[in-house]
Design an enzyme around this catalytic site. Structure first.
Site, mmCIF file in Angstrom:
data_model
loop_
_atom_site.group_PDB
_atom_site.id
_atom_site.type_symbol
_atom_site.label_atom_id
_atom_site.label_comp_id
_atom_site.label_asym_id
_atom_site.label_seq_id
_atom_site.Cartn_x
_atom_site.Cartn_y
_atom_site.Cartn_z
ATOM 1 N N SER A 78 -69.481 14.768 -12.941
ATOM 2 C CA SER A 78 -70.882 15.024 -13.293
ATOM 3 C C SER A 78 -71.886 14.134 -12.590
ATOM 4 O O SER A 78 -73.094 14.333 -12.751
ATOM 5 C CB SER A 78 -71.059 14.894 -14.803
ATOM 6 O OG SER A 78 -70.606 16.054 -15.436
ATOM 7 N N TYR A 169 -76.093 18.545 -24.290
ATOM 8 C CA TYR A 169 -75.544 18.527 -22.935
ATOM 9 C C TYR A 169 -74.816 19.826 -22.647
ATOM 10 O O TYR A 169 -73.931 20.239 -23.392
ATOM 11 C CB TYR A 169 -74.597 17.342 -22.805
ATOM 12 C CG TYR A 169 -74.152 17.023 -21.395
ATOM 13 C CD1 TYR A 169 -74.848 16.108 -20.626
ATOM 14 C CD2 TYR A 169 -73.029 17.627 -20.855
ATOM 15 C CE1 TYR A 169 -74.432 15.794 -19.340
ATOM 16 C CE2 TYR A 169 -72.605 17.320 -19.568
ATOM 17 C CZ TYR A 169 -73.312 16.403 -18.817
ATOM 18 O OH TYR A 169 -72.893 16.100 -17.543
#
Length: 358
Positions: A78, A169
Site C-alpha cells: 500500500s 479504509y
C-alpha cells in the site's frame, strides 16, 4: 488504539495480498533501533528484517536474519497509495483535476448514479468515500478464478455503499484513482508515476510490475505464514492500491522528497497532510503517527503477500526510516508493539541523528 490493517485476500493462483492501512500506537523504546530490529525475527518470527535510516548527513543499514540486503527489490504493498496520491495532486496543480470533482465526471457510469455524483476525488484520496473494499469481494472468489483488481472493484461497487464522509479504509478508492489518472492523461497511473516521480528522483529500484510475476534482480526470497516461497506472484490484483516494487533507499528518497516539497507545491503539500476530512487518522495517501516524544512522523505501510514494509519521515523530510520483513506473517500483536518501538527508537533519540556513518 491501533487502526485495523486492511487485508486483501485473493485466490492463491494469483496471489494472497494484504494491503496495510493505518498508523499504530505504542510505548517509547529505551533502546536504539539496532536493538529493536532483531525482535522482528525473535518475537515476530520473520525469517529476516532490514532497516535503513537516513538523514542529510548519515545513513545506516541494519539487518537481522539471513538473506536480506540493502539493495534488494521487494513488494511495497500500500505504499503505492502515496505515489498515486502525489500524481493526483500534481494534476490538480495543473488544473486537470479538482479535488471536489465528482468521480462520475471522470468515470461516467462506473459508480451507481448517486455515488458517482456524491463521491469526490477528495473522498477517494482520504478513504471517506464509503465505497465497499474490493478486498472483501476478492476473498470470496473461487480458488481457480483469475481476477484483476479492476474486475473485483466492479463487483464491489454493486454492493451498497456506506456513508460518504466517514473514514473507512478501502482499496477500491485507489484503484478508482488509478483509472481517473488514466482517463485524464491518456496514460496509465504507472506510466504517470514513472514520468513524474520515479524518473525525476532517479528511483532505479522502483517499478510497477503490471502482469510481471517475478521480482527484478537483485532480490531475496519472500515467504507466507506457512513458510512457502511466494517471491513470484501475480500483482495485478493489487493494481493502484498496492502493486509497487521498490527498495529501502528508494522509499527513503521518495518520502524525503515528498515531505520536503520537491514533488508538490506548498498548497498541495498541505492538502496531502490535511487529516481533517478523515477526522484525524489519514491524509491523502499518507498518515501521521505521533511518537511518545512529541514528534509526528508521516508515511505509510504496505502489507502484501510475502512482505511487510513501513516508511516514516519527519514533517520536513530531513530524517526518514524504512524497515521491512520478508514475510506477511508477523502477527499484528507483534507489529503493534515493535513497529512503534522502532519508530520511537529512531526519531526520539536525544541527539536527533541516525546511528552510524554514511
Amino acid at each position: 488504539m491501533p487502526l485495523p490493517r486492511a487485508r486483501l485476500a485473493v485466490p492463491l493462483v494469483t496471489a494472497l495480498l494484504g494491503l496495510g492501512a493505518g498508523p499504530l500506537s505504542g510505548e517509547p523504546s529505551p533502546t536504539p533501533p539496532s536493538a529493536v530490529l532483531p525482535r522482528l525475527v525473535s518475537e515476530g518470527h520473520a525469517p529476516a528484517a532490514a532497516m535503513l535510516s537516513a538523514s542529510p548527513t548519515a545513513s545506516r543499514f541494519q539487518a537481522a536474519g539471513p538473506g536480506i540486503r540493502r539493495a534488494d527489490r521487494f513488494r511495497a504493498g500500500s505504499i503505492t497509495k502515496t505515489f498515486v496520491a502525489t500524481v493526483v495532486l500534481q494534476l490538480t496543480t495543473e488544473g486537470r483535476l479538482h479535488l471536489d470533482d465528482p468521480v462520475g465526471r471522470h468515470l461516467p457510469g462506473l459508480l451507481p448514479h448517486e455515488a458517482g455524483r456524491r463521491v469526490t476525488l477528495r473522498a477517494l484520496l482520504t478513504h471517506t468515500s464509503g465505497l465497499p473494499d474490493y478486498a472483501d469481494v476478492s476473498s470470496r472468489l473461487s480458488p481457480t478464478a483469475r481476477t484483476t483488481a479492476r474486475e473485483a472493484v466492479r463487483r464491489a461497487l454493486a454492493r451498497t455503499p456506506g456513508p460518504v464522509g466517514r473514514y473507512a479504509y478501502s482499496n477500491t478508492n485507489y484503484v478508482l484513482l488509478g483509472l481517473v489518472i488514466e482517463q485524464v492523461t491518456g496514460r496509465t497511473y504507472a506510466a504517470e508515476a514513472s514520468r513524474r516521480i520515479i524518473s525525476p528522483l532517479r528511483l532505479g529500484g522502483t517499478s510497477f510490475p503490471g502482469a510481471r510475476t517475478a521480482l527484478p534482480p537483485p532480490h531475496g526470497r519472500a515467504y507466507d505464514a506457512a513458510g512457502r516461497d511466494v517471491t513470484a506472484l501475480d500483482p495485478r490484483t493489487a493494481d493502484a492500491a498496492g502493486e509497487l516494487i521498490s527498495t529501502l533507499d528508494d522509499l527513503n528518497r521518495f518520502y524525503a522528497a515528498l515531505l520536503s516539497g520537491r514533488l508538490l507545491p506548498a498548497p498541495q503539500l498541505r492538502q496531502l497532510l490535511d487529516t481533517r476530512p478523515a477526522n484525524g487518522p489519514y491524509g491523502m495517501g499518507i498518515y501521521p503517527h505521533r511518537l511518545p516524544c512529541g514528534t509526528t512522523v508521516w508515511g505509510h505501510n504496505g502489507h502484501i503477500k510475502g512482505s511487510y514494509v513501513r516508511t516514516a519521515t519527519t514533517g520536513d523530510g530531513r530524517r526518514t526510516v524504512t524497515f521491512r520483513v520478508n514475510t506477511d506473517a508477523v502477527p499484528d500483536s507483534a507489529l503493534d508493539s515493535l513497529e512503534p518501538a522502532l519508530l520511537a527508537a529512531e526519531f526520539c533519540r536525544a541527539d536527533g541523528a541516525t546511528e552510524g556513518a554514511p
